[in-house]
Scaffold this motif. Structure first.
Motif, PDB file in Angstrom:
ATOM      1  N   GLY A 158       0.813  -1.223   0.000  1.00 54.02           N
ATOM      2  CA  GLY A 158       0.000   0.000   0.000  1.00 54.02           C
ATOM      3  C   GLY A 158       0.843   1.267   0.000  1.00 54.02           C
ATOM      4  O   GLY A 158       1.962   1.307  -0.512  1.00 54.02           O
ATOM      5  N   ASP A 159       0.308   2.286   0.666  1.00 58.00           N
ATOM      6  CA  ASP A 159       0.861   3.642   0.606  1.00 58.00           C
ATOM      7  C   ASP A 159       2.299   3.791   1.100  1.00 58.00           C
ATOM      8  O   ASP A 159       2.550   4.237   2.211  1.00 58.00           O
ATOM      9  CB  ASP A 159      -0.042   4.580   1.397  1.00 58.00           C
ATOM     10  CG  ASP A 159      -0.489   3.928   2.703  1.00 58.00           C
ATOM     11  OD1 ASP A 159      -0.582   2.684   2.726  1.00 58.00           O
ATOM     12  OD2 ASP A 159      -0.712   4.635   3.695  1.00 58.00           O
ATOM     13  N   GLY A 160       3.236   3.399   0.244  1.00 54.99           N
ATOM     14  CA  GLY A 160       4.646   3.671   0.514  1.00 54.99           C
ATOM     15  C   GLY A 160       5.295   2.769   1.549  1.00 54.99           C
ATOM     16  O   GLY A 160       6.500   2.846   1.756  1.00 54.99           O
ATOM     17  N   LYS A 161       4.502   1.921   2.197  1.00 57.57           N
ATOM     18  CA  LYS A 161       5.122   1.047   3.197  1.00 57.57           C
ATOM     19  C   LYS A 161       5.683  -0.192   2.514  1.00 57.57           C
ATOM     20  O   LYS A 161       5.216  -0.606   1.458  1.00 57.57           O
ATOM     21  CB  LYS A 161       4.077   0.602   4.219  1.00 57.57           C
ATOM     22  CG  LYS A 161       3.658   1.728   5.126  1.00 57.57           C
ATOM     23  CD  LYS A 161       2.819   1.171   6.242  1.00 57.57           C
ATOM     24  CE  LYS A 161       1.817   2.189   6.719  1.00 57.57           C
ATOM     25  NZ  LYS A 161       0.445   1.789   6.497  1.00 57.57           N
ATOM     26  N   SER A 162       6.671  -0.793   3.131  1.00 52.56           N
ATOM     27  CA  SER A 162       7.174  -2.037   2.562  1.00 52.56           C
ATOM     28  C   SER A 162       7.553  -3.029   3.658  1.00 52.56           C
ATOM     29  O   SER A 162       7.691  -2.663   4.823  1.00 52.56           O
ATOM     30  CB  SER A 162       8.363  -1.765   1.643  1.00 52.56           C
ATOM     31  OG  SER A 162       9.236  -0.858   2.239  1.00 52.56           O
ATOM     32  N   VAL A 163       7.691  -4.282   3.251  1.00 51.03           N
ATOM     33  CA  VAL A 163       8.031  -5.365   4.171  1.00 51.03           C
ATOM     34  C   VAL A 163       9.137  -6.187   3.523  1.00 51.03           C
ATOM     35  O   VAL A 163       9.096  -6.445   2.324  1.00 51.03           O
ATOM     36  CB  VAL A 163       6.806  -6.275   4.441  1.00 51.03           C
ATOM     37  CG1 VAL A 163       7.179  -7.443   5.334  1.00 51.03           C
ATOM     38  CG2 VAL A 163       5.660  -5.481   5.050  1.00 51.03           C
ATOM     39  N   VAL A 164      10.139  -6.569   4.315  1.00 53.30           N
ATOM     40  CA  VAL A 164      11.220  -7.396   3.783  1.00 53.30           C
ATOM     41  C   VAL A 164      10.997  -8.840   4.231  1.00 53.30           C
ATOM     42  O   VAL A 164      10.751  -9.093   5.411  1.00 53.30           O
ATOM     43  CB  VAL A 164      12.589  -6.917   4.321  1.00 53.30           C
ATOM     44  CG1 VAL A 164      13.703  -7.842   3.858  1.00 53.30           C
ATOM     45  CG2 VAL A 164      12.858  -5.494   3.892  1.00 53.30           C
ATOM     46  N   GLU A 212      -4.276  -8.791   3.306  1.00 48.85           N
ATOM     47  CA  GLU A 212      -4.591  -8.509   4.710  1.00 48.85           C
ATOM     48  C   GLU A 212      -3.402  -8.888   5.602  1.00 48.85           C
ATOM     49  O   GLU A 212      -3.056  -8.172   6.537  1.00 48.85           O
ATOM     50  CB  GLU A 212      -5.825  -9.312   5.095  1.00 48.85           C
ATOM     51  CG  GLU A 212      -6.532  -8.718   6.275  1.00 48.85           C
ATOM     52  CD  GLU A 212      -7.627  -9.643   6.786  1.00 48.85           C
ATOM     53  OE1 GLU A 212      -8.130 -10.474   5.987  1.00 48.85           O
ATOM     54  OE2 GLU A 212      -7.943  -9.535   7.978  1.00 48.85           O
ATOM     55  N   LEU A 213      -2.771 -10.007   5.256  1.00 44.33           N
ATOM     56  CA  LEU A 213      -1.598 -10.446   6.022  1.00 44.33           C
ATOM     57  C   LEU A 213      -0.498  -9.383   5.939  1.00 44.33           C
ATOM     58  O   LEU A 213       0.084  -8.992   6.952  1.00 44.33           O
ATOM     59  CB  LEU A 213      -1.090 -11.786   5.486  1.00 44.33           C
ATOM     60  CG  LEU A 213       0.206 -12.310   6.117  1.00 44.33           C
ATOM     61  CD1 LEU A 213      -0.004 -12.675   7.579  1.00 44.33           C
ATOM     62  CD2 LEU A 213       0.731 -13.541   5.359  1.00 44.33           C
ATOM     63  N   LEU A 214      -0.259  -8.902   4.717  1.00 45.39           N
ATOM     64  CA  LEU A 214       0.789  -7.891   4.530  1.00 45.39           C
ATOM     65  C   LEU A 214       0.458  -6.616   5.301  1.00 45.39           C
ATOM     66  O   LEU A 214       1.321  -6.028   5.956  1.00 45.39           O
ATOM     67  CB  LEU A 214       0.971  -7.571   3.043  1.00 45.39           C
ATOM     68  CG  LEU A 214       1.557  -8.704   2.192  1.00 45.39           C
ATOM     69  CD1 LEU A 214       1.620  -8.302   0.731  1.00 45.39           C
ATOM     70  CD2 LEU A 214       2.945  -9.095   2.685  1.00 45.39           C
ATOM     71  N   GLU A 215      -0.810  -6.215   5.228  1.00 43.69           N
ATOM     72  CA  GLU A 215      -1.204  -5.006   5.966  1.00 43.69           C
ATOM     73  C   GLU A 215      -0.985  -5.193   7.458  1.00 43.69           C
ATOM     74  O   GLU A 215      -0.528  -4.297   8.164  1.00 43.69           O
ATOM     75  CB  GLU A 215      -2.680  -4.685   5.715  1.00 43.69           C
ATOM     76  CG  GLU A 215      -2.893  -3.892   4.439  1.00 43.69           C
ATOM     77  CD  GLU A 215      -4.318  -4.012   3.947  1.00 43.69           C
ATOM     78  OE1 GLU A 215      -5.230  -4.228   4.779  1.00 43.69           O
ATOM     79  OE2 GLU A 215      -4.513  -3.908   2.715  1.00 43.69           O
ATOM     80  N   ASN A 216      -1.331  -6.383   7.933  1.00 44.62           N
ATOM     81  CA  ASN A 216      -1.134  -6.660   9.358  1.00 44.62           C
ATOM     82  C   ASN A 216       0.332  -6.609   9.759  1.00 44.62           C
ATOM     83  O   ASN A 216       0.671  -6.170  10.856  1.00 44.62           O
ATOM     84  CB  ASN A 216      -1.700  -8.031   9.716  1.00 44.62           C
ATOM     85  CG  ASN A 216      -3.154  -7.917  10.110  1.00 44.62           C
ATOM     86  OD1 ASN A 216      -3.504  -7.034  10.882  1.00 44.62           O
ATOM     87  ND2 ASN A 216      -3.980  -8.773   9.549  1.00 44.62           N
ATOM     88  N   LEU A 217       1.178  -7.077   8.847  1.00 43.57           N
ATOM     89  CA  LEU A 217       2.617  -7.041   9.136  1.00 43.57           C
ATOM     90  C   LEU A 217       3.084  -5.590   9.222  1.00 43.57           C
ATOM     91  O   LEU A 217       3.824  -5.208  10.133  1.00 43.57           O
ATOM     92  CB  LEU A 217       3.405  -7.780   8.051  1.00 43.57           C
ATOM     93  CG  LEU A 217       3.231  -9.296   8.056  1.00 43.57           C
ATOM     94  CD1 LEU A 217       3.941  -9.920   6.865  1.00 43.57           C
ATOM     95  CD2 LEU A 217       3.775  -9.882   9.353  1.00 43.57           C
ATOM     96  N   ALA A 218       2.605  -4.775   8.276  1.00 42.63           N
ATOM     97  CA  ALA A 218       2.995  -3.362   8.292  1.00 42.63           C
ATOM     98  C   ALA A 218       2.488  -2.700   9.574  1.00 42.63           C
ATOM     99  O   ALA A 218       3.174  -1.875  10.185  1.00 42.63           O
ATOM    100  CB  ALA A 218       2.446  -2.663   7.067  1.00 42.63           C
TER     101      ALA A 218
END
Ligand code: GDP
Length: 670
Positions: free
Chosen positions: A215-221, A323-329
């Protein structure tokens, strides 16, 4: 050279060695600092050990310490022509003796007098060496090369907090779970979905880690070295790079042994979990049942009042992944992970290998700062210059900021997973670091392991409870519970047993890796290690103990705990003498012509001088003579001449008590 991805041996990175301290995200620097202190405690005797030892060596702590200080001042006064011993960080007792022209045995005895048991090859640190050296009118000069002064390194959490240049960074996530529950599918799914949206063609490279936009500019490694091997291997080096663990549980299978193992790994590392309940596309599955099962392992979903997010997903269809990714962020926001991108880069090696035509290639997770093409770099025993950097889409990068995995070309060798990755100013500094690391590693290899004594002493100064970590594997559930319960009851207020992991089944390689990470011993009750586990244990020096009788398990662990107890210093009375005349002999000084009235006098033993029943001085018997000859001991009924090191004012009529100090191991049942 270990194979890429192989479980590295503890202590492989001579620069920043391991210690499996649990790590909260962001506390890397703190951890490293404690690691360093712990390291020097474990391997090298330091001044603190000596004070602790000395404090114990006497019955009255105050008296002993002050008299020791007194003795020191006397000995250090005329320092006009002090000679110098140059010490490169540490020095072996034998080497120090050689440098000062003093017999090693004498130094060992002096150390014992300070409450430290050391062998000739034992390395001692600069402070300890200085204490010894002053007694011989030598000065110790520390000529150790301080690599921290030239290497980029992690800032501690508080500094990052206060750093105006620190910005929020992406969380680093490891996916863990039971085999076939969908780790690979999930990682592939996330990677492909991301690449397909961003790049034409969607070609992805496996480099061991990748970063996705959420989403909005966030990222997960994501670290996609599958399974927990990499995670634990890194932790075994004290290199916890993971901020969050995604625990994947297949809804059609439920909590399985490796699920439990993953929970324990994450807990041991102090890393929060997010649960992905996978395969919800399958008919008849019930995610609620999985949540129920997880509560047995103290993983309680948020909706049930706990603190663990649980997200139902299908790695196959893609359902729930966003949803999983959003939760991680979201979790990451709660953790407020920050780093300064303006510093020189510092990071950890995730994977490394040699590639035909490209030479050594390693994937680095940049944790702080910005890594730039052309930077001089050091990792493990290797150095070089960043020739090229690629991301997981194969794109060349000129720069990589915090929480970015990149594949780096340019090192002159292959570091191990978990090794620190540092930037230095120039090639000269890089070479100095590497050569000092190799020297230090060599010195350490050559020092024999006064392990038992060292462990005993390392334990001396600690106030906290000592913990014996264990991994317990049994053949049936009944015996597991019974043994676990009995083991946990064994401790007292000084020592305790902690079962970091356990269950029913053979001892696996993963058990061994966890044992390395948590400095645990493995207990197999009616079960043994499989081939891989045996090899890993042999390589990593992990102890596997096998039993078939419960009482034997308990006895052995009781002995282990006894070994953790601080040993007691016990005074052993040797004899008593009466001073009948005092002579002054050139070079030796005052010698007390004495008569042994009780027991014996031994050269080197401790002595207390009494006058009219009052203690007037103490020290060691430094000279012992029968007529003109130096002797080792003199028995009751004989005359002798002696002098007490540190007390020159012996007078006729004094009595001298002679005693020895012994370190006695205690038993847990005492
Ligand atoms: P790993 O051992 O944990 O890496 O598991 P894999 O990712 O290799 O998955 C094991 C099997 O489960 C494969 O056959 C996958 O196709 C299948 N699988 C994974 N995720 C899902 C899912 O969400 N739904 C279904 N139906 N099958 C899945």
């Amino acid at each position: 050279m270990p194979a890429p991805g192989a479980v590295p041996l503890p202590g492989r990175d001579p620069g920043r060695r391991r210690k499996g301290a649990p790590g909260r995200p962001g506390s890397d620097a703190d951890r490293q600092r404690t690691q360093r202190t712990q390291r020097s405690r474990r391997q090298v005797f330091n001044r603190e050990d000596i004070y602790q030892g000395a404090a114990r060596a006497g019955r009255g702590r105050k008296r002993k310490m002050s008299s020791r200080k007194g003795a020191k001042t006397q000995l250090t006064t005329p320092a006009a022509h002090k000679r110098v011993v140059r010490v490169d960080g540490t020095i072996s007792v034998g080497q120090l003796g050689q440098e000062m022209g003093v017999k090693t045995n004498e130094l060992i005895r002096k150390l014992m007098g300070m409450g430290v048991m050391a062998t000739m090859n034992q390395q001692i640190d600069v402070d300890t060496a200085s204490l010894l050296a002053t007694e011989y009118d030598y000065e110790v000069k520390n000529v150790e090369f301080d690599e921290d002064a030239v290497l980029s390194g992690p800032a501690d959490a508080q500094k990052v907090e206060a750093d105006p240049d620190a910005v929020l960074r992406a969380p680093v996530v490891t996916v863990m779970g039971h085999v076939d529950h969908g780790k690979t599918t999930l990682l592939d799914r996330i990677r492909k979905a991301n690449v397909a949206s961003g790049e034409a063609g969607g070609i992805t490279q496996h480099i061991g880690a990748y970063k996705v936009q959420v989403g909005d500019g966030k990222s997960v490694v994501f670290l996609d070295t599958p399974g927990h091997a990499a995670f634990t291997a890194m932790r075994a080096r004290g290199a916890s790079v993971t901020d969050l663990v995604v625990l994947i549980v297949a809804a059609d299978d439920g909590v399985m042994p490796q699920t439990v193992e993953s929970i324990n790994h994450a807990k041991a590392a102090g890393v929060p979990l997010v649960v992905a309940i996978n395969k919800i596309d399958k008919p008849g599955v019930d995610p609620e049942r999985i949540k129920q099962e997880l509560t047995k392992y103290e993983v309680v979903p948020e909706e049930w009042g706990g603190d663990t997010m649980c997200v139902p997903v299908s790695a196959l269809s893609g359902q729930g992944i966003d949803e999983l990714l959003e939760n991680l962020a979201l979790q990451a926001e709660i953790l407020e992970l920050k780093a300064n991108p303006k510093k020189e880069a510092y990071g950890r090696v995730v994977e490394a290998r040699v590639e035909k035509g490209r030479g050594p290639v390693c994937t680095v997770l940049v944790q702080e700062g910005t890594l730039k093409q052309g930077d001089y770099i050091v990792s493990g025993d290797h150095y070089g210059r960043v020739r090229a950097m690629l991301d997981h889409t194969g794109q060349r990068l000129k720069e990589a900021g915090p929480a970015t995995p990149v594949e780096v070309q340019g090192l002159n060798g292959v570091p191990s997973a978990g090794d620190g990755f540092h930037v230095v100013k120039n090639e000269k500094d890089a070479k100095r670091v590497v050569s000092s690391r190799t020297d230090r590693a060599r010195a350490q290899r050559s020092s024999t392991q006064g392990a038992n004594a060292a462990d005993l002493l390392a334990n001396m100064g600690k106030v906290d409870k000592e913990v014996q970590n264990l991994i317990l594997k049994t053949d049936v559930a009944g015996s597991y519970e019974a043994i676990r319960h009995s083991l946990e009851e064994l401790g007292n207020d000084e020592v305790e047993v902690k079962i970091v992991h356990g269950g029913v089944g053979v001892i696996s390689e993963s058990d061994v890796t966890l044992a390395t990470a948590s400095e645990a011993k493995i207990i197999g009750f009616n079960v043994g290690p499989d081939t891989n586990a045996k090899r890993a244990a042999d390589q990593g020096g992990v102890e596997i103990l096998r039993f078939s009788v419960i009482y034997d398990v308990l006895d052995t662990v009781r002995d282990m705990l006894s070994g953790l107890l601080t040993p007691e210093t016990v005074e052993e009375h040797l004899g008593k003498v009466e001073v009948r005349a005092v002579f002054h002999i050139q070079k030796v000084g005052a010698v007390a012509g004495s008569f042994v009235t009780e027991g014996k006098v031994v050269r080197g033993a401790h002595a207390r001088v009494f006058r009219d029943g009052k203690l007037v001085g103490q020290g060691r018997i430094s000279t012992l003579k029968r007529f003109k000859d130096d002797v080792r001991e003199v028995a009751t009924g004989y005359e002798c001449g002696l002098s007490v090191d540190g007390y020159k004012d012996v007078q006729e009529g004094d009595t001298i008590e002679v005693f020895d100090l012994k370190l006695v191991k205690r038993k847990i049942d005492d």
